[in-house]
Every structure is written in structure tokens, then in C-alpha cells.
Design a protein around this motif. Sequence first.
Motif, PDB file in Angstrom:
ATOM      1  N   LEU A 225       1.358   1.774  -3.839  1.00 32.16           N
ATOM      2  CA  LEU A 225       0.204   1.718  -4.732  1.00 32.16           C
ATOM      3  C   LEU A 225      -0.282   3.119  -5.075  1.00 32.16           C
ATOM      4  O   LEU A 225      -0.385   3.975  -4.185  1.00 32.16           O
TER       5      LEU A 225
ATOM      6  N   VAL B  65      -5.665   3.322  -7.420  1.00 36.31           N
ATOM      7  CA  VAL B  65      -5.675   1.856  -7.400  1.00 36.31           C
ATOM      8  C   VAL B  65      -6.090   1.357  -6.023  1.00 36.31           C
ATOM      9  O   VAL B  65      -6.867   0.400  -5.895  1.00 36.31           O
ATOM     10  N   ALA B  66      -5.572   2.001  -4.974  1.00 33.91           N
ATOM     11  CA  ALA B  66      -5.959   1.625  -3.605  1.00 33.91           C
ATOM     12  C   ALA B  66      -7.457   1.809  -3.405  1.00 33.91           C
ATOM     13  O   ALA B  66      -8.126   0.959  -2.807  1.00 33.91           O
TER      14      ALA B  66
ATOM     15  N   TYR C 249     -13.798  -2.688  -4.683  1.00 31.27           N
ATOM     16  CA  TYR C 249     -14.128  -4.041  -5.125  1.00 31.27           C
ATOM     17  C   TYR C 249     -14.110  -5.055  -3.975  1.00 31.27           C
ATOM     18  O   TYR C 249     -14.506  -6.207  -4.168  1.00 31.27           O
ATOM     19  N   THR C 250     -13.657  -4.614  -2.814  1.00 34.69           N
ATOM     20  CA  THR C 250     -13.676  -5.494  -1.637  1.00 34.69           C
ATOM     21  C   THR C 250     -14.900  -5.245  -0.768  1.00 34.69           C
ATOM     22  O   THR C 250     -15.579  -6.191  -0.358  1.00 34.69           O
TER      23      THR C 250
ATOM     24  N   PRO D 139       0.797  -1.238   0.000  1.00 32.35           N
ATOM     25  CA  PRO D 139       0.000   0.000   0.000  1.00 32.35           C
ATOM     26  C   PRO D 139       0.826   1.283   0.000  1.00 32.35           C
ATOM     27  O   PRO D 139       0.319   2.342  -0.365  1.00 32.35           O
TER      28      PRO D 139
ATOM     29  N   ALA E 178      -9.329  -0.933  -5.276  1.00 31.71           N
ATOM     30  CA  ALA E 178      -9.169  -2.207  -4.573  1.00 31.71           C
ATOM     31  C   ALA E 178     -10.125  -2.284  -3.384  1.00 31.71           C
ATOM     32  O   ALA E 178     -10.767  -3.327  -3.150  1.00 31.71           O
TER      33      ALA E 178
END
Length: 292
Positions: A116, A120-121, A127-128, A113, A124
Motif C-alpha cells: 500500500l 493510502v495507509a 478513517y478507522t 500493507p 485508511a
Amino acid sequence: MAQLFSINLKQERKMSNSSHLADKITLAFFMLIIVAYIVFLTLPVISVFLKIDLTQISSQLQSPEIIKAVELSLYTSLIATVCSIFLAVPTGYFLATRKFYGKPVIDTLMDLPLVLPPAVAGIALLYTFAPKGLLGPIFNNLGITIPGYTTAVIIAEIFVASPFLTRAVKIGFEKQNSDLYNSAKILTNSRLKVFFTISLPLAMRAIVSGIVMTWARAMGEFGATLMFAGNLPGITQTMPLAIYNMLYSDPTAGLMLSIILISISFTVIITVKLLEQKKYSFEKERNIGGKI
């Protein structure tokens, strides 16, 4: 023979003078690079302070938008830092004191992290934890929605900031004297007692430095929060997001928030440096005392 010696001496002096001249030119060149780099880094920061109208500071500090953003940033960053302490300290200790298969991979994932890109973080995390994300159905069944709420801000800050603390804790425990630790284990069979009485106190300066850096990183988090939590005033709009909003609508307010963040960042960095300097002085005195 004397004449030859005199010629050689003159040649050596010329070579010495040429060497000194080359050293001076090289030193001047490096000093020019250093000064240019310092100016490059400090001039933009100074320009922010020069741009503010001193007569408007008092009124801007009373602005509801600024107060809300500051309060939310302090609230979320504090909770994120506390959560990071509970997560990162045991993890950093485990990584520093244990050898196991796949450790380099786990160690790298803990640091990921840090490098990143913020977008992008944010993706991510989305999508979690989003309703249709990896863990979304679980939270949906519990009636919990995370994106768009303050909880999302805290999660984003933990994700991007906690690795700073993990790294600091790991370094703090790795630098400890193994002989001292082994002697303590001989005196008591309780690993927990050794941890709290020997290991943790010795690593405390590194841990405190990591906590301060983690809090500062959480305060300045922008990209992941914007992508994952959104930019809702009073709910998810922290100081960096408020600056982004005010850049065109109210530049003076955005400038005031920028100054607040710069001041916090400077205070944090100078605090960490002073802690590290004290740690270095303490270790130096201890080593000198041990030699005597």
C-alpha cells in the motif's frame, strides 16, 4: 578424406573461438550492467556520508530536536515490534499450518500493507480511528482520542511493519519437516507442548529475522505516521518526520538523522543476512549428516 577432416577441424575451431568471443562480450555486457546498478544504489548513500561536516557531529548529536526524535522513534518502534510479535506469530503459525476456505484472501490481506502507498495507509487508519471514523465513536465514548498522539504513531507502525513478521513466521513454519512434527504429535497429545518444544524452536531464526526487519521498518515509517498521527515535536515527530521538517530549517541536523537511520538500516539488513547464512549452514550440515 584427411583433407576434409582437416577442414572440418578448422571450422570447428573457428566456431569455438567465435562462441568464446560471444561469451566474453555477453559477460562483459552483464558485468557493466551489474556495476552500473551497484553504483546507482550505493552512490546516493555514500553521498550522504560525504556531505556531513565531521566537526559538527558531536554538537548535532547533543541537539534537543535530534535527541527527542531518536528517543520517540526508539520508544514507538520498540512497542510496535513487541505488539507485532503478539499479533503476527500466532497469525503466521495459523496461516502456515491450517487449510481453510478463503485462506488466499486472508493471506493476501495480511500482505496488503506491504504494497500500500504510505499515504493510502495513513488515510485508511484515519478513517478507522479518527473521531468520525469507523471506530471513532467507540473511542469517543471512552474519552480516547488517537490521532495527534503517540499512540497513533505506534498504531501506524504496527500496521505497516507487522506484515513483515507475519510473512517471516509463515515461511519459518512452512519450511519445517512435517515428519518430525507428526512424530512429536504421536509422542504427546499436547499440541501446545509440540509448538513450544518443536515448532517454535525450529522457526526461531526466521522469527528473529522477521522481528529485526519489523523493527527497522517501524523505525523508518513516514507516510502513514504523517497522515494519521501528525508531525508534533516530542509527541508524534519520529526521525523520518524530523528529517522532513529539518530539510529546509536545519539541513545539517536532517543530514545527521539521515546518517543515523542509514546506519540502523544497514546494521539490521546485515544482521538478518548473517542469521540467514547461519541457518543455511546449519541446514546444510544437518542434511549432510543425515545422508552419512
